[in-house]
Design a protein around this motif. Structure first.
Motif, PDB file in Angstrom:
ATOM      1  N   PHE A 115       0.796  -1.243  -0.129  1.00 15.91           N
ATOM      2  CA  PHE A 115      -0.018  -0.017  -0.012  1.00 15.91           C
ATOM      3  C   PHE A 115       0.808   1.291   0.088  1.00 15.91           C
ATOM      4  O   PHE A 115       0.513   2.319   0.331  1.00 15.91           O
ATOM      5  CB  PHE A 115      -0.965   0.064   1.009  1.00 15.91           C
ATOM      6  CG  PHE A 115      -1.784  -1.071   1.319  1.00 15.91           C
ATOM      7  CD1 PHE A 115      -2.832  -1.344   0.417  1.00 15.91           C
ATOM      8  CD2 PHE A 115      -1.741  -2.229   2.180  1.00 15.91           C
ATOM      9  CE1 PHE A 115      -3.831  -2.629   0.417  1.00 15.91           C
ATOM     10  CE2 PHE A 115      -2.358  -3.144   2.396  1.00 15.91           C
ATOM     11  CZ  PHE A 115      -3.403  -3.338   1.487  1.00 15.91           C
ATOM     12  N   ALA A 116       2.048   1.026  -0.328  1.00 17.39           N
ATOM     13  CA  ALA A 116       2.939   2.209  -0.416  1.00 17.39           C
ATOM     14  C   ALA A 116       2.578   3.462  -1.335  1.00 17.39           C
ATOM     15  O   ALA A 116       2.635   4.559  -0.957  1.00 17.39           O
ATOM     16  CB  ALA A 116       4.254   1.938  -0.693  1.00 17.39           C
ATOM     17  N   ALA A 117       1.969   2.970  -2.486  1.00 19.49           N
ATOM     18  CA  ALA A 117       1.462   3.979  -3.445  1.00 19.49           C
ATOM     19  C   ALA A 117       0.079   4.493  -3.072  1.00 19.49           C
ATOM     20  O   ALA A 117      -0.453   5.144  -4.235  1.00 19.49           O
ATOM     21  CB  ALA A 117       1.767   3.676  -4.740  1.00 19.49           C
ATOM     22  N   LEU A 118      -0.550   3.805  -2.203  1.00 17.59           N
ATOM     23  CA  LEU A 118      -2.040   4.083  -2.125  1.00 17.59           C
ATOM     24  C   LEU A 118      -2.357   5.461  -1.784  1.00 17.59           C
ATOM     25  O   LEU A 118      -3.537   6.059  -2.411  1.00 17.59           O
ATOM     26  CB  LEU A 118      -2.597   3.227  -0.943  1.00 17.59           C
ATOM     27  CG  LEU A 118      -4.125   3.138  -0.694  1.00 17.59           C
ATOM     28  CD1 LEU A 118      -4.586   2.449  -1.950  1.00 17.59           C
ATOM     29  CD2 LEU A 118      -4.359   2.444   0.515  1.00 17.59           C
ATOM     30  N   MET A 122      -5.012   7.536  -4.435  1.00 16.85           N
ATOM     31  CA  MET A 122      -6.494   8.050  -3.837  1.00 16.85           C
ATOM     32  C   MET A 122      -6.345   9.651  -3.993  1.00 16.85           C
ATOM     33  O   MET A 122      -7.401  10.072  -4.454  1.00 16.85           O
ATOM     34  CB  MET A 122      -6.420   7.843  -2.305  1.00 16.85           C
ATOM     35  CG  MET A 122      -6.447   6.262  -1.988  1.00 16.85           C
ATOM     36  SD  MET A 122      -7.894   5.772  -2.535  1.00 16.85           S
ATOM     37  CE  MET A 122      -9.074   6.143  -1.613  1.00 16.85           C
ATOM     38  N   GLU A 123      -5.429  10.304  -4.276  1.00 14.64           N
ATOM     39  CA  GLU A 123      -5.068  11.676  -4.456  1.00 14.64           C
ATOM     40  C   GLU A 123      -5.693  12.035  -5.731  1.00 14.64           C
ATOM     41  O   GLU A 123      -6.154  12.936  -6.274  1.00 14.64           O
ATOM     42  CB  GLU A 123      -3.967  12.248  -4.109  1.00 14.64           C
ATOM     43  CG  GLU A 123      -3.768  12.590  -2.619  1.00 14.64           C
ATOM     44  CD  GLU A 123      -2.333  13.138  -2.204  1.00 14.64           C
ATOM     45  OE1 GLU A 123      -1.706  13.222  -3.098  1.00 14.64           O
ATOM     46  OE2 GLU A 123      -1.958  13.061  -0.921  1.00 14.64           O
ATOM     47  N   LYS A 124      -5.097  10.967  -6.714  1.00 19.21           N
ATOM     48  CA  LYS A 124      -5.550  11.263  -8.251  1.00 19.21           C
ATOM     49  C   LYS A 124      -7.036  11.082  -8.531  1.00 19.21           C
ATOM     50  O   LYS A 124      -7.428  11.853  -9.520  1.00 19.21           O
ATOM     51  CB  LYS A 124      -4.817  10.097  -9.097  1.00 19.21           C
ATOM     52  CG  LYS A 124      -3.361  10.461  -9.303  1.00 19.21           C
ATOM     53  CD  LYS A 124      -2.568   9.117  -9.981  1.00 19.21           C
ATOM     54  CE  LYS A 124      -0.967   9.603 -10.020  1.00 19.21           C
ATOM     55  NZ  LYS A 124      -0.490   8.464 -11.004  1.00 19.21           N
ATOM     56  N   LYS A 125      -8.006  10.792  -7.587  1.00 15.32           N
ATOM     57  CA  LYS A 125      -9.335  10.384  -8.080  1.00 15.32           C
ATOM     58  C   LYS A 125      -9.981  11.790  -7.542  1.00 15.32           C
ATOM     59  O   LYS A 125     -10.231  12.620  -7.301  1.00 15.32           O
ATOM     60  CB  LYS A 125      -9.922   9.276  -7.169  1.00 15.32           C
ATOM     61  CG  LYS A 125      -9.451   8.054  -7.778  1.00 15.32           C
ATOM     62  CD  LYS A 125     -10.390   6.920  -7.290  1.00 15.32           C
ATOM     63  CE  LYS A 125      -9.984   5.515  -7.955  1.00 15.32           C
ATOM     64  NZ  LYS A 125     -10.690   4.538  -7.320  1.00 15.32           N
TER      65      LYS A 125
END
Length: 125
Positions: A115-118, A122-125
């Motif tokens: 989940f390192a890049a989660l 999430m910010e891209k959405k």
């Protein structure tokens, strides 16, 4: 080439099982009968009293947990009800196996974090 299955002799197997059960009952009755003659029909822990109606609920407990150690003087036995007997064995197993510490393995610890890049996703959405 076919393999021929050999059917076991069911009568012989039934006889072996019957003999084993009978021998076990004889062993149990021998020290159980002696213990019931030596001691009053009272649970050694909860002091519940027993009579002929509920005597099946009274068990012989081996104090040193060795079921082959059956001295005729009864020094290794105590009468316990089913509940206290189960509790005693559970406590014994807990002290025997529960106190073992879990040793750390020599394998390296995992460093991967799925989940390192989660947060970025999430910010891209």
């Amino acid at each position: 080439m076919t393999i021929k299955k050999i059917q076991p002799d069911k009568a012989k197997l039934n006889q072996i099982v019957a003999d084993a059960r009978r021998n076990q009952e004889l062993r149990e009755q021998s020290y159980r009968g002696q213990a019931l003659k030596l001691y009053p029909w009272v649970c050694g822990r909860c002091t519940r009293e027993f009579d002929h109606k509920n005597l099946a609920e009274l068990t012989v407990h081996h104090k040193n947990h060795n079921h082959d150690d059956n001295p005729s003087d009864g020094s290794n036995w105590e009468l316990l009800c089913l509940y206290c007997h189960d509790n005693e064995h559970a406590r014994y197993e807990e002290t025997r196996f529960g106190s073992q510490s879990v040793s750390k393995s020599s394998a390296p610890e995992s460093t991967h974090n799925p989940f390192a890049a989660l947060k970025v996703l999430m910010e891209k959405k």
